[in-house]
Design a protein around this motif. Structure first.
Motif, PDB file in Angstrom:
ATOM      1  N   GLU A 112       0.728  -0.980  -0.366  1.00 52.48           N
ATOM      2  CA  GLU A 112       0.156   0.117   0.341  1.00 52.48           C
ATOM      3  C   GLU A 112       0.834   1.368  -0.525  1.00 52.48           C
ATOM      4  OE1 GLU A 112      -2.920   0.004  -0.074  1.00 52.48           O
ATOM      5  OE2 GLU A 112      -3.535  -2.354   0.668  1.00 52.48           O
ATOM      6  N   PRO A 113       0.222   2.300  -0.362  1.00 50.76           N
ATOM      7  CA  PRO A 113       1.115   3.633  -0.870  1.00 50.76           C
ATOM      8  C   PRO A 113       1.468   4.086   1.019  1.00 50.76           C
ATOM      9  CG  PRO A 113      -1.012   4.081  -2.197  1.00 50.76           C
ATOM     10  CD  PRO A 113      -0.959   2.875  -1.421  1.00 50.76           C
ATOM     11  N   THR A 114       2.489   4.631   1.300  1.00 46.78           N
ATOM     12  CA  THR A 114       2.958   5.684   1.821  1.00 46.78           C
ATOM     13  C   THR A 114       3.691   6.619   1.895  1.00 46.78           C
ATOM     14  OG1 THR A 114       3.370   5.249   4.975  1.00 46.78           O
ATOM     15  CG2 THR A 114       4.820   4.135   3.181  1.00 46.78           C
ATOM     16  N   ASP A 115       4.162   7.007   3.017  1.00 49.82           N
ATOM     17  CA  ASP A 115       4.513   8.914   3.637  1.00 49.82           C
ATOM     18  C   ASP A 115       6.299   8.248   3.179  1.00 49.82           C
ATOM     19  OD1 ASP A 115       5.177   8.937   6.027  1.00 49.82           O
ATOM     20  OD2 ASP A 115       2.560   8.638   6.123  1.00 49.82           O
ATOM     21  N   TRP A 116       7.334   9.296   2.856  1.00 47.97           N
ATOM     22  CA  TRP A 116       8.850   8.822   3.188  1.00 47.97           C
ATOM     23  C   TRP A 116       9.206   8.808   4.724  1.00 47.97           C
ATOM     24  CZ3 TRP A 116      12.128   7.035   0.607  1.00 47.97           C
ATOM     25  CH2 TRP A 116      12.319   7.032  -1.088  1.00 47.97           C
ATOM     26  N   GLY A 117       8.188   9.455   5.562  1.00 51.34           N
ATOM     27  CA  GLY A 117       8.209   9.348   7.123  1.00 51.34           C
ATOM     28  C   GLY A 117       8.242   8.180   7.664  1.00 51.34           C
ATOM     29  N   THR A 118       6.839   7.580   7.349  1.00 48.81           N
ATOM     30  CA  THR A 118       6.672   6.401   7.672  1.00 48.81           C
ATOM     31  C   THR A 118       7.763   5.381   6.302  1.00 48.81           C
ATOM     32  OG1 THR A 118       3.696   7.339   8.044  1.00 48.81           O
ATOM     33  CG2 THR A 118       4.516   4.906   7.705  1.00 48.81           C
ATOM     34  N   ALA A 119       7.766   5.097   5.581  1.00 51.92           N
ATOM     35  CA  ALA A 119       9.080   4.935   4.996  1.00 51.92           C
ATOM     36  C   ALA A 119      10.699   4.432   6.049  1.00 51.92           C
ATOM     37  CB  ALA A 119       9.134   5.124   3.792  1.00 51.92           C
ATOM     38  N   MET A 120      10.407   5.669   5.850  1.00 49.89           N
ATOM     39  CA  MET A 120      12.269   5.980   6.573  1.00 49.89           C
ATOM     40  C   MET A 120      11.703   5.381   8.560  1.00 49.89           C
ATOM     41  SD  MET A 120      14.631   7.076   5.034  1.00 49.89           S
ATOM     42  CE  MET A 120      13.632   5.787   3.904  1.00 49.89           C
ATOM     43  N   SER A 121      10.738   5.984   9.125  1.00 46.37           N
ATOM     44  CA  SER A 121      10.688   4.720  10.268  1.00 46.37           C
ATOM     45  C   SER A 121      10.640   3.820  10.079  1.00 46.37           C
ATOM     46  CB  SER A 121       9.585   5.878  11.152  1.00 46.37           C
ATOM     47  OG  SER A 121       8.537   5.734  10.196  1.00 46.37           O
ATOM     48  N   THR A 122       9.913   2.841   9.192  1.00 43.93           N
ATOM     49  CA  THR A 122       9.659   1.992   9.377  1.00 43.93           C
ATOM     50  C   THR A 122      11.110   0.900   9.068  1.00 43.93           C
ATOM     51  OG1 THR A 122       7.467   2.109   8.246  1.00 43.93           O
ATOM     52  CG2 THR A 122       8.479   0.133   7.898  1.00 43.93           C
ATOM     53  N   PHE A 123      12.152   1.443   7.593  1.00 45.26           N
ATOM     54  CA  PHE A 123      12.665   0.687   7.914  1.00 45.26           C
ATOM     55  C   PHE A 123      14.038   1.026   8.924  1.00 45.26           C
ATOM     56  CE2 PHE A 123      17.753   1.216   6.580  1.00 45.26           C
ATOM     57  CZ  PHE A 123      17.437   0.806   5.278  1.00 45.26           C
ATOM     58  N   VAL A 124      14.129   2.459   9.107  1.00 49.27           N
ATOM     59  CA  VAL A 124      15.100   1.906  10.386  1.00 49.27           C
ATOM     60  C   VAL A 124      14.557   1.356  11.993  1.00 49.27           C
ATOM     61  CG1 VAL A 124      16.000   3.503  12.554  1.00 49.27           C
ATOM     62  CG2 VAL A 124      15.840   4.216   9.768  1.00 49.27           C
ATOM     63  N   ASP A 125      13.792   1.117  11.600  1.00 48.16           N
ATOM     64  CA  ASP A 125      12.661   0.323  13.303  1.00 48.16           C
ATOM     65  C   ASP A 125      13.144  -0.756  13.110  1.00 48.16           C
ATOM     66  OD1 ASP A 125      12.796   3.203  14.772  1.00 48.16           O
ATOM     67  OD2 ASP A 125      10.143   2.705  14.452  1.00 48.16           O
ATOM     68  N   ARG A 126      12.553  -1.601  11.944  1.00 51.02           N
ATOM     69  CA  ARG A 126      12.768  -3.177  11.251  1.00 51.02           C
ATOM     70  C   ARG A 126      14.234  -3.515  11.291  1.00 51.02           C
ATOM     71  NH1 ARG A 126       7.803  -5.882   8.279  1.00 51.02           N
ATOM     72  NH2 ARG A 126       8.954  -7.193   8.851  1.00 51.02           N
ATOM     73  N   MET A 127      15.204  -2.714  10.436  1.00 47.02           N
ATOM     74  CA  MET A 127      16.534  -2.890  10.628  1.00 47.02           C
ATOM     75  C   MET A 127      17.054  -3.025  11.376  1.00 47.02           C
ATOM     76  SD  MET A 127      17.012  -3.880   7.199  1.00 47.02           S
ATOM     77  CE  MET A 127      16.722  -3.620   5.434  1.00 47.02           C
ATOM     78  N   LYS A 128      17.262  -1.628  12.611  1.00 44.10           N
ATOM     79  CA  LYS A 128      17.727  -1.510  14.125  1.00 44.10           C
ATOM     80  C   LYS A 128      16.675  -3.212  14.620  1.00 44.10           C
ATOM     81  CE  LYS A 128      19.135   2.686  14.332  1.00 44.10           C
ATOM     82  NZ  LYS A 128      19.314   4.154  14.989  1.00 44.10           N
ATOM     83  N   GLY A 129      15.355  -3.173  13.980  1.00 45.45           N
ATOM     84  CA  GLY A 129      15.148  -4.854  15.226  1.00 45.45           C
ATOM     85  C   GLY A 129      15.545  -5.700  14.620  1.00 45.45           C
ATOM     86  N   VAL A 130      16.198  -6.410  13.639  1.00 51.29           N
ATOM     87  CA  VAL A 130      16.434  -7.489  13.165  1.00 51.29           C
ATOM     88  C   VAL A 130      18.008  -7.486  13.620  1.00 51.29           C
ATOM     89  CG1 VAL A 130      17.160  -8.568  10.882  1.00 51.29           C
ATOM     90  CG2 VAL A 130      15.449  -7.713  10.863  1.00 51.29           C
ATOM     91  N   GLN A 131      18.932  -6.782  13.933  1.00 51.30           N
ATOM     92  CA  GLN A 131      19.842  -6.465  14.320  1.00 51.30           C
ATOM     93  C   GLN A 131      20.051  -6.784  15.893  1.00 51.30           C
ATOM     94  OE1 GLN A 131      21.378  -2.361  12.638  1.00 51.30           O
ATOM     95  NE2 GLN A 131      23.078  -3.878  11.677  1.00 51.30           N
ATOM     96  N   ALA A 132      19.067  -5.975  16.690  1.00 48.72           N
ATOM     97  CA  ALA A 132      19.021  -6.085  17.576  1.00 48.72           C
ATOM     98  C   ALA A 132      18.771  -7.780  18.382  1.00 48.72           C
ATOM     99  CB  ALA A 132      17.549  -5.402  19.201  1.00 48.72           C
TER     100      ALA A 132
END
Length: 752
Positions: A112-132
């Protein structure tokens, strides 16, 4: 939305090349004759293959690109272009462009379409979550040879120095890793020695696993300009378009190259047809090579490569009698289970006969993608920036000093290779994957495995021009990216020429350049200050010039994009004048040659002085016994399958060329398989009939094309169709880790 995102989105909406349209005399702009409708012209470099052709993109009064023509003054293509170059603007207008970030709420939910702010927070939260959860090195990226060097460098530096990642590779692993490793082992650096003028200066040309008439048409036109009536030899299992135009075609058995080249080397040694003076002064390893090669007589090699002993001797004689012999190779060599040693067998022939460093000579790899060399030197994946080594403390310290970053942020070990990253997904070691401007769900060998492994990833991000590629369709997050012509940067072509690619159109919707996306991620990740100086592509170019200093690829003497445009591109090395002075210590062993020439020396080759980049200054003669392919035809699967380029109008997975109506008319749109008429008669299949091509890994449906250009017992399919990599066998060269796309066993059956 953050101020950084606001600023980037506002900037991207501004007029394209506005200052150029308002100031016709300024950099990058030439006057267009009054009879032509455009009011301005921007010079740029084509973004398809690594020939690196110059194009003139014509703009209207609004600064919009309306058409293009080949640049008659650019020293690469001299006013010529292949079909892809003529149609370079068409993919930008495709209706399936990714125009806004897309996200899945859950694994089975639609994008589904989203905005860049949500895209960036999702990218960071999920990638950092994988690392954690799984460790810092549980994320990886796979990138490309299709984006500018500045973007590649920013991606590699961001991922490894800012995000704490380690494992990353590019799809140049699929085309140029072998040449990279072969040169590095033999010459001490990844250094293709030639210039395109060598196409016009040779009197003997040996092309192995190369079909430039189709894959690199402008290079082939340079061959056709050769005034010396050169003897052209093609070594290829298939009678390609280039083989048809050659004087001699050596139709070897699939992966019989090494046997053939060893047989030729044996004959040269046995007859004393060597440049012993050059060997003694400029190489090492001949004392080991001579007794090894004594076991590879033409008679023995003939039994393995399918070429008679007499013809092997004829080829050796032709090489001996040539005054300016050049050896050329591309994917037919690079994509093999023993590819590095095949490339080095060609390098050895050039060294043993003294055919290097002179006009019309060289052991010359022809690069695939437009910026594969930029990726190889500055992608910061398996090599540290500038062709350095992650393992060497001095190299890490030097990069840290130049970039003003803590040395501790630079990992002391290189990345896993592409295939090892895929293995890591299967083992659970890699749980987050970021795919940038490439399409592995189509292009990776044994394709079905990649698609199955997707289920083992916690998070898959695809950053691409299109939301419809096979990989984008299975992503959790899509980041819409600008394509060629919608951003600035530099490419490094096959002959080491650095050229500028310019923004001539705005990306659609909210799509951003890869450079801007990487800057957004750096800010969202919290490492933005580390890349404060990386403020624009040209600023990064100057950083990379500093990183190149004292390296063989030194281009510290190039001040910026305007100098590149003014010179018609510049081949590295081009060190600053002060860097030409003798250097002391270990760095002196790797410094750029003093004969680097001027900015306007359009054609410059390496090793004219016989000095190489190894610690001894000598080239290394390297070899290993031939090894049989890991899969061969048998009773159940009786045919060899070969793959490669099918048409000069097609490119890789077709994500761009398929968007052009013109290119679709020039190339087949249905998968097809080339079959020898004798085999077709035995199978009871006819021309244009539909068959199933089956391997032990999958099957594909294809249209039969009867042709004697493939020998009995062999079939050929173009790599551009997604179905082909359902068949290929996942074998890898042990040195380069490059996949062997060229040999696997298949059977054919009519579809009833």
């Amino acid at each position: 939305m953050s101020p950084v995102i606001d600023e980037l989105l506002h900037a991207r909406q501004g007029p394209v090349t506005a200052e150029l349209v308002q100031e016709p005399g300024k950099f990058g702009l030439g006057r267009v004759p009054s009879k032509v409708a455009p009011v301005a012209t921007v010079r740029s470099i084509c973004g398809f293959c690594a020939t690196g052709c110059g194009l003139k993109v014509h703009l209207n009064a609004k600064g919009e690109a309306i058409n293009l023509t080949p640049d008659p003054d650019y020293p690469v293509n001299l006013g010529m272009a292949c079909p892809k170059g003529w149609e370079a603007l068409a993919p930008l207008a495709a209706t399936d462009r990714a125009t806004t970030p897309m996200i899945r709420a859950s694994r089975n939910a639609p994008l589904e379409p989203t905005d860049w702010g949500t895209a960036m927070s999702t990218f960071v939260d999920r990638m950092k979550g994988v690392q954690a959860k799984h460790g810092a090195h549980s994320i990886a990226f796979l990138s490309t040879g299709q984006v500018p060097t500045e973007e590649m460098a920013l991606l590699g530096a961001l991922f490894k120095f800012g995000m704490g990642g380690l494992h990353a590779d590019s799809n140049t692993r699929q085309c140029m890793a072998t040449a990279h490793v072969a040169y590095k082992q033999s010459f001490g650096f990844d250094a293709p020695p030639y210039t395109y003028r060598d196409f016009e200066e040779s009197d003997v040309m040996v092309l192995v696993g190369a079909n430039p008439a189709i894959a690199h048409p402008i290079m082939w036109q340079r061959v056709m300009r050769n005034p010396h009536d050169p003897q052209i030899v093609v070594v290829d299992p298939r009678r390609t378009e280039t083989a048809m135009a050659a004087h001699q075609h050596y139709a070897i058995e699939p992966k019989g190259d090494l046997w053939l080249l060893y047989g030729v080397t044996h004959e040269l040694c046995a007859k004393g047809w060597l440049d012993q003076t050059f060997i003694d002064a400029h190489t090492e390893g001949f004392e080991e090579l001579a007794p090894f090669i004594a076991h590879y007589s033409p008679e023995r090699c003939a039994q393995e490569c399918g070429i008679s002993a007499d013809r092997i001797r004829e080829l050796a004689t032709l090489i001996h009698t040539g005054k300016r012999v050049s050896f050329w190779w591309t994917m037919g060599v690079n994509q093999g289970h023993q590819s590095t040693r095949i490339a080095q067998a060609l390098i050895n022939l050039a060294l043993l006969t003294g055919n290097i460093g002179r006009p019309g000579t060289g052991a010359n790899s022809i690069t695939g993608q437009c910026n594969a060399m930029g990726s190889r030197i500055f992608g910061n994946t398996t090599s540290l920036l500038g062709g350095r080594y992650f393992e060497k403390p001095d190299d890490r310290a030097e990069v840290a000093e130049i970039l003003h970053i803590p040395v501790e942020t630079i990992p002391p070990t290189p990345s896993m290779a592409y295939d090892q990253i895929i293995d890591g997904i299967e083992s659970g070691e890699i749980r987050g994957l970021w795919v940038v401007a490439t399409n592995p769900a189509h292009s990776w060998i044994n394709q079905g495995r990649f698609q199955r492994l997707r289920e083992k990833l916690d998070f898959l991000v695809v950053q691409d021009m299109y939301a419809t590629t096979e990989t984008a369709r299975i992503a959790d997050l899509i980041l819409p990216a600008a394509g060629w012509g919608e951003k600035d940067g530099t490419f490094i072509n096959s002959e080491r020429r650095i050229g500028v690619t310019c923004k001539v159109a705005r990306a659609p919707g909210q799509a951003l350049s890869d450079f801007a996306i990487f800057k957004l991620i750096a800010e969202a990740w919290g490492c933005g200050p580390m890349f404060q100086a990386w403020e624009s592509p040209e600023a990064v170019f100057r950083i990379l010039a500093r990183l190149s200093t004292h390296q063989p690829c030194d281009f510290s003497g190039i001040p910026g994009y305007e100098a590149l445009q003014d010179a018609g591109g510049i081949q590295w090395p081009r060190p600053a004048r002060s860097e030409n002075l003798p250097a002391n210590g270990a760095r002196a062993k790797l410094r750029a040659p003093e004969s680097a020439g001027s900015d306007h020396d359009h054609e410059r080759r390496l090793f004219a002085d016989g000095k190489f980049f190894t610690p001894s200054g000598r080239a290394k003669l390297l070899f290993d016994p031939p090894v049989k392919p890991p899969e061969s035809p048998d009773e159940a699967f009786p045919f060899w399958l070969n793959t490669g380029r099918g048409s000069s109008a097609q490119w890789h997975t077709g994500s761009r060329t398929n968007k052009s109506a013109v290119l679709r008319k020039l190339a087949p749109t249905r998968p097809y398989v080339e079959v020898n008429p004798a085999d077709a008669a035995k199978l009871g299949v006819a021309d244009d009939e539909t068959v199933r091509v089956v391997s032990r890994r999958g099957h594909a449906t294809a249209q039969v094309f009867l042709t004697p250009t493939v020998r009995p017992g062999q079939v050929f399919m173009p790599m551009h169709f997604s179905e082909v990599n359902q068949l290929t066998f996942p074998a890898f060269d042990p040195h380069s880790r490059q996949p062997s796309y060229k040999t696997c066993a298949v059977t054919l059956a009519a579809v009833t």
